[in-house]
Design an enzyme around this catalytic site. Structure first.
Site, PDB file in Angstrom:
ATOM      1  N   ASP A   1       4.594 126.147   7.382  1.00 52.82           N
ATOM      2  CA  ASP A   1       3.270 126.764   7.549  1.00 52.82           C
ATOM      3  C   ASP A   1       2.924 127.765   6.444  1.00 52.82           C
ATOM      4  O   ASP A   1       2.151 128.704   6.666  1.00 52.82           O
ATOM      5  CB  ASP A   1       3.156 127.458   8.931  1.00 52.82           C
ATOM      6  CG  ASP A   1       3.320 126.481  10.082  1.00 52.82           C
ATOM      7  OD1 ASP A   1       2.960 125.297   9.915  1.00 52.82           O
ATOM      8  OD2 ASP A   1       3.813 126.899  11.148  1.00 52.82           O
TER       9      ASP A   1
ATOM     10  N   ASN B   1      -1.922 119.667   6.661  1.00 53.64           N
ATOM     11  CA  ASN B   1      -1.631 119.975   8.064  1.00 53.64           C
ATOM     12  C   ASN B   1      -2.705 120.917   8.580  1.00 53.64           C
ATOM     13  O   ASN B   1      -3.321 121.655   7.801  1.00 53.64           O
ATOM     14  CB  ASN B   1      -0.263 120.667   8.137  1.00 53.64           C
ATOM     15  CG  ASN B   1       0.151 121.004   9.559  1.00 53.64           C
ATOM     16  OD1 ASN B   1       0.018 120.175  10.468  1.00 53.64           O
ATOM     17  ND2 ASN B   1       0.636 122.215   9.773  1.00 53.64           N
TER      18      ASN B   1
ATOM     19  N   HIS C   1      -3.005 124.078  11.296  1.00 55.99           N
ATOM     20  CA  HIS C   1      -2.175 125.008  12.069  1.00 55.99           C
ATOM     21  C   HIS C   1      -3.106 125.944  12.850  1.00 55.99           C
ATOM     22  O   HIS C   1      -4.058 126.481  12.277  1.00 55.99           O
ATOM     23  CB  HIS C   1      -1.275 125.813  11.121  1.00 55.99           C
ATOM     24  CG  HIS C   1      -0.383 126.756  11.855  1.00 55.99           C
ATOM     25  ND1 HIS C   1       0.729 126.328  12.536  1.00 55.99           N
ATOM     26  CD2 HIS C   1      -0.448 128.095  12.049  1.00 55.99           C
ATOM     27  CE1 HIS C   1       1.306 127.366  13.117  1.00 55.99           C
ATOM     28  NE2 HIS C   1       0.618 128.453  12.836  1.00 55.99           N
TER      29      HIS C   1
ATOM     30  N   SER D   1      -6.172 126.952  10.401  1.00 55.98           N
ATOM     31  CA  SER D   1      -6.092 126.798   8.945  1.00 55.98           C
ATOM     32  C   SER D   1      -5.694 125.370   8.607  1.00 55.98           C
ATOM     33  O   SER D   1      -4.779 124.824   9.233  1.00 55.98           O
ATOM     34  CB  SER D   1      -5.005 127.719   8.358  1.00 55.98           C
ATOM     35  OG  SER D   1      -5.155 129.047   8.793  1.00 55.98           O
TER      36      SER D   1
HETATM   37  C1  GRF Z   1      -3.392 121.459  17.263  1.00 56.62           C
HETATM   38  O1  GRF Z   1      -3.582 122.703  17.885  1.00 56.62           O
HETATM   39  C2  GRF Z   1      -2.963 121.644  15.838  1.00 56.62           C
HETATM   40  O2  GRF Z   1      -3.491 122.795  15.237  1.00 56.62           O
HETATM   41  C3  GRF Z   1      -1.468 121.778  15.968  1.00 56.62           C
HETATM   42  O3  GRF Z   1      -1.116 120.883  16.993  1.00 56.62           O
HETATM   43  C4  GRF Z   1      -2.230 120.698  17.871  1.00 56.62           C
HETATM   44  C5  GRF Z   1      -2.498 119.224  17.935  1.00 56.62           C
HETATM   45  O4  GRF Z   1      -3.463 118.886  18.900  1.00 56.62           O
HETATM   46  N1  GRF Z   1      -0.814 121.527  14.711  1.00 56.62           N
HETATM   47  P1  GRF Z   1      -4.025 117.404  18.967  1.00 56.62           P
HETATM   48  O5  GRF Z   1      -2.820 116.470  19.093  1.00 56.62           O
HETATM   49  O6  GRF Z   1      -4.797 117.120  17.713  1.00 56.62           O
HETATM   50  O7  GRF Z   1      -4.859 117.341  20.205  1.00 56.62           O
END
Ligand code: GRF
Length: 226
Positions: A152, A114, A116, A143
């Site tokens: 997370d 993932n 984050h 991260s």
């Molecule tokens: C990103 O900020 C990511 O870190 C978080 O959700 C957002 C997704 O944005 N988990 P996108 O859909 O990739 O534009």
């Protein structure tokens, strides 16, 4: 999990929203930074821009809405079955806005990652940009981590950070973080995994055959956007 010979790694990308991370992963595959192919893009939201992007790029895609499932575990199970059918090497959460239960996490342990938008372990959960500003932090980051069944909190593979500017708003910070950090960081972390430079060993991140002492952290202030 490791790519044998020249076979590209099979990725399943799971998202709910705009798909800017998917876009960066697609670009990294196209220009040869990632030896991978996207076996499936799957979303819980039929209207997700990321899904539209996948369709337009001719990638295999699917929608699995939660509405048809009365319990979270049943949804997770259906999602896991659909994903497992693609025999992915890596399951890439890229803005998937549902919390996945422990059965799902266990099924893909060690190949579920993932991104984050914070310098974990700071600011787990939502509204990370607002919290950075409220605390007058001087730096903010993102991260990429292995997913465990604590939200997370899985071991971090890589982090990137930028300076917070005095006139930043949550929106300006979020956009700069996406373009300068997230869209570079996720392909870099996936390249680590696909090349087997980084591996999951019993819940720890190993880099180049030894336990990684804390996340690899890079300063992205002076790197041009990808
Ligand atoms: C990103 O900020 C990511 O870190 C978080 O959700 C957002 C997704 O944005 N988990 P996108 O859909 O990739 O534009």
């Amino acid at each position: 999990m490791t790519v044998a010979g020249n076979n590209p790694a099979r990725l399943v990308v799971v998202l709910s929203g705009r798909g800017r991370n998917l876009e960066a992963i697609m670009a990294a595959i196209d220009d040869g930074r990632l030896q991978a192919r996207i076996a499936l893009v799957i979303s819980d939201k039929p209207q997700a821009r990321g899904l539209r992007m996948a369709r337009e790029a001719g990638l295999p895609w699917a929608v699995l809405e939660a509405a048809g499932y009365s319990e979270r575990a049943a949804y997770d199970d259906a999602l896991a079955t659909r994903i497992a059918g693609e025999q992915p090497d890596w399951v890439v959460l890229a803005g998937f806005m549902r919390i996945l239960g422990s059965a799902f996490v266990k099924r893909f342990a060690g190949r579920l990652v993932n991104i984050h938008p914070s310098l974990l372990p700071r600011y787990k959960g939502l509204h990370t940009h607002e919290r950075v500003l409220a605390n007058n932090d001087t730096r903010h980051g993102a991260s990429v981590h292995f997913v465990t069944d604590t939200l997370d909190a899985g071991p971090v593979i890589r982090q990137g950070s930028i300076a917070v500017q005095p006139d930043d708003t949550a929106d300006s910070l979020a956009s700069r973080l996406m373009v300068r950090v997230e869209q570079r960081l996720y392909p870099a972390a996936l390249a680590d995994l696909i090349s087997a430079r980084v591996a999951w060993q019993n819940g720890e991140v190993w880099r180049e055959g030894a336990p990684q002492e804390g996340p690899l952290h890079e300063d992205y202030d002076f790197q041009t956007p990808r």
